[in-house]
Design an enzyme around this catalytic site. Structure first.
Site, PDB file in Angstrom:
ATOM      1  N   GLU A   1       1.381   2.136  -6.355  1.00 54.03           N
ATOM      2  CA  GLU A   1       2.019   3.390  -5.973  1.00 54.03           C
ATOM      3  C   GLU A   1       2.073   4.347  -7.169  1.00 54.03           C
ATOM      4  O   GLU A   1       1.914   3.916  -8.327  1.00 54.03           O
ATOM      5  CB  GLU A   1       3.448   3.086  -5.501  1.00 54.03           C
ATOM      6  CG  GLU A   1       3.510   2.227  -4.235  1.00 54.03           C
ATOM      7  CD  GLU A   1       3.283   3.025  -2.957  1.00 54.03           C
ATOM      8  OE1 GLU A   1       2.329   3.831  -2.902  1.00 54.03           O
ATOM      9  OE2 GLU A   1       4.046   2.836  -2.004  1.00 54.03           O
TER      10      GLU A   1
ATOM     11  N   ASP B   1      -4.361  -6.626  -1.204  1.00 55.18           N
ATOM     12  CA  ASP B   1      -2.894  -6.601  -1.234  1.00 55.18           C
ATOM     13  C   ASP B   1      -2.290  -7.254   0.005  1.00 55.18           C
ATOM     14  O   ASP B   1      -3.009  -7.590   0.962  1.00 55.18           O
ATOM     15  CB  ASP B   1      -2.382  -5.155  -1.420  1.00 55.18           C
ATOM     16  CG  ASP B   1      -3.114  -4.146  -0.547  1.00 55.18           C
ATOM     17  OD1 ASP B   1      -3.854  -4.556   0.369  1.00 55.18           O
ATOM     18  OD2 ASP B   1      -2.959  -2.933  -0.777  1.00 55.18           O
TER      19      ASP B   1
ATOM     20  N   HIS C   1      -2.085   6.330  -3.722  1.00 58.83           N
ATOM     21  CA  HIS C   1      -2.118   4.932  -4.175  1.00 58.83           C
ATOM     22  C   HIS C   1      -3.489   4.308  -3.926  1.00 58.83           C
ATOM     23  O   HIS C   1      -4.244   4.740  -3.072  1.00 58.83           O
ATOM     24  CB  HIS C   1      -0.983   4.095  -3.558  1.00 58.83           C
ATOM     25  CG  HIS C   1      -1.104   3.778  -2.098  1.00 58.83           C
ATOM     26  ND1 HIS C   1      -0.002   3.602  -1.281  1.00 58.83           N
ATOM     27  CD2 HIS C   1      -2.175   3.573  -1.279  1.00 58.83           C
ATOM     28  CE1 HIS C   1      -0.394   3.302  -0.062  1.00 58.83           C
ATOM     29  NE2 HIS C   1      -1.702   3.288  -0.031  1.00 58.83           N
TER      30      HIS C   1
ATOM     31  N   ASN D   1      -0.356   9.231  -0.666  1.00 55.68           N
ATOM     32  CA  ASN D   1       0.342   9.584  -1.909  1.00 55.68           C
ATOM     33  C   ASN D   1      -0.515   9.246  -3.141  1.00 55.68           C
ATOM     34  O   ASN D   1      -0.027   9.258  -4.258  1.00 55.68           O
ATOM     35  CB  ASN D   1       1.705   8.883  -1.988  1.00 55.68           C
ATOM     36  CG  ASN D   1       1.585   7.361  -2.069  1.00 55.68           C
ATOM     37  OD1 ASN D   1       0.487   6.820  -2.126  1.00 55.68           O
ATOM     38  ND2 ASN D   1       2.712   6.674  -2.065  1.00 55.68           N
TER      39      ASN D   1
HETATM   40  C1  F6R Z   1      -4.680  -1.450   2.114  1.00 54.45           C
HETATM   41  C2  F6R Z   1      -4.714  -0.686   0.877  1.00 54.45           C
HETATM   42  C3  F6R Z   1      -4.278   0.744   0.875  1.00 54.45           C
HETATM   43  C4  F6R Z   1      -5.055   1.603   1.886  1.00 54.45           C
HETATM   44  C5  F6R Z   1      -4.519   3.037   1.892  1.00 54.45           C
HETATM   45  C6  F6R Z   1      -5.209   3.872   2.946  1.00 54.45           C
HETATM   46  O1  F6R Z   1      -5.102  -2.768   1.894  1.00 54.45           O
HETATM   47  O2  F6R Z   1      -5.049  -1.218  -0.142  1.00 54.45           O
HETATM   48  O3  F6R Z   1      -4.416   1.281  -0.415  1.00 54.45           O
HETATM   49  O4  F6R Z   1      -6.415   1.593   1.538  1.00 54.45           O
HETATM   50  O5  F6R Z   1      -3.158   3.031   2.166  1.00 54.45           O
HETATM   51  O6  F6R Z   1      -4.870   3.387   4.203  1.00 54.45           O
HETATM   52  P1  F6R Z   1      -5.561   3.963   5.519  1.00 54.45           P
HETATM   53  O7  F6R Z   1      -6.986   3.568   5.457  1.00 54.45           O
HETATM   54  O8  F6R Z   1      -4.833   3.274   6.648  1.00 54.45           O
HETATM   55  O9  F6R Z   1      -5.367   5.431   5.494  1.00 54.45           O
END
Ligand code: F6R
Length: 247
Positions: A141, A67, A136, A134
């Site tokens: 989301e 992403d 995702h 959350n």
């Molecule tokens: C980032 C992504 C997100 C993260 C998620 C967890 O490229 O795809 O889904 O994997 O937000 O983020 P952290 O590891 O910072 O807790």
């Protein structure tokens, strides 16, 4: 589903490297989706160390970034392109590196091209994922369609609030481009990583809650080849019951 519970973040990262290296050596994977975020940072550092020692080879692997914020300049320090390049892509010998370009004003064609590229390459062989607080995955989301494709999404306030802490310049973009749940779920294998107490409720929900659009990660419970690597803090709510859940 395989679940590994490691003592701490360091050991979680080592376990992920060990598993990943084994998968690479099986030569069954070519196209791999990679996330950004705090969780995989040490995993990437350890992979780069192994690569520098000549102990791991990525020359047959095409890396796909999952992403990117939108709008976002590729070389901005806040971009996911910058993160993945500086933590991993530019530091090892990947055969090919692909990412969504957050500076393409025509986001519809940007998403279509990425979707078509993934298809042309034969789909993902593996996706490595973190879990958002959350629920995702990628930037899919809560509320995302389970058959959603690469697209522009509006980020939830919960995500913006958390990510603002990692964001340096100016106001954080409200939008992002992301692989859809479809592209992620179609990956032949999934490695899901979660560390820390702040992820424990989502880990619990992932294993026990309803499979629903409200918790995008929940759909991965249906995936035929998923391994989950978490640390004790992330596992704090499930540890007692884990034996009943492993199938
Ligand atoms: C980032 C992504 C997100 C993260 C998620 C967890 O490229 O795809 O889904 O994997 O937000 O983020 P952290 O590891 O910072 O807790």
């Amino acid at each position: 589903m395989k679940i590994f519970i490691e003592k701490n973040y360091e050991l979680l990262s080592s376990k992920a490297v060990l598993r990943f290296k084994k998968i690479l050596e099986s030569k069954k994977v070519k196209n791999i989706a990679f996330p950004t975020g705090n969780t995989p940072k040490l995993f990437y550092r350890k992979l780069v160390e192994l690569y520098k020692k000549g102990k791991i080879d990525f020359s047959k692997i095409s890396g796909f970034l999952i992403d990117e914020y939108y709008p976002m300049k590729k070389d901005s320090k806040d971009s996911f392109n910058y993160y993945i390049s500086n933590n991993f892509f530019a530091l090892v010998n990947l055969k090919e590196k692909y990412s969504l370009n957050g500076s393409n004003l025509d986001f519809i064609s940007e998403c279509r091209s990425y979707k078509e590229l993934i298809e042309k390459k034969g789909g993902l062989d593996m996706a490595i994922l973190g879990i958002g607080e959350n629920g995702h995955i990628g930037f899919n989301e809560p509320g995302s369609e389970l058959n959603s494709r690469v697209r522009l999404v509006e980020l939830k306030n919960t995500t913006l609030d958390l990510n603002r802490a990692k964001y340096e310049a100016g106001p954080i973009p409200r939008y992002a481009l992301t692989m859809g749940i479809y592209e992620i779920f179609r990956a032949k294998r999934i490695m899901l990583l979660a560390s820390g107490k702040s992820k424990s409720e989502r880990v619990w929900d992932f294993l026990n809650g309803p499979i629903s659009r409200d918790l995008p990660v929940s759909v991965l419970r249906l995936h035929p080849d998923i391994e989950v690597i978490i640390d004790k803090e992330a596992a704090v709510l499930i540890e007692d019951k884990i034996m009943n859940l492993i199938n």
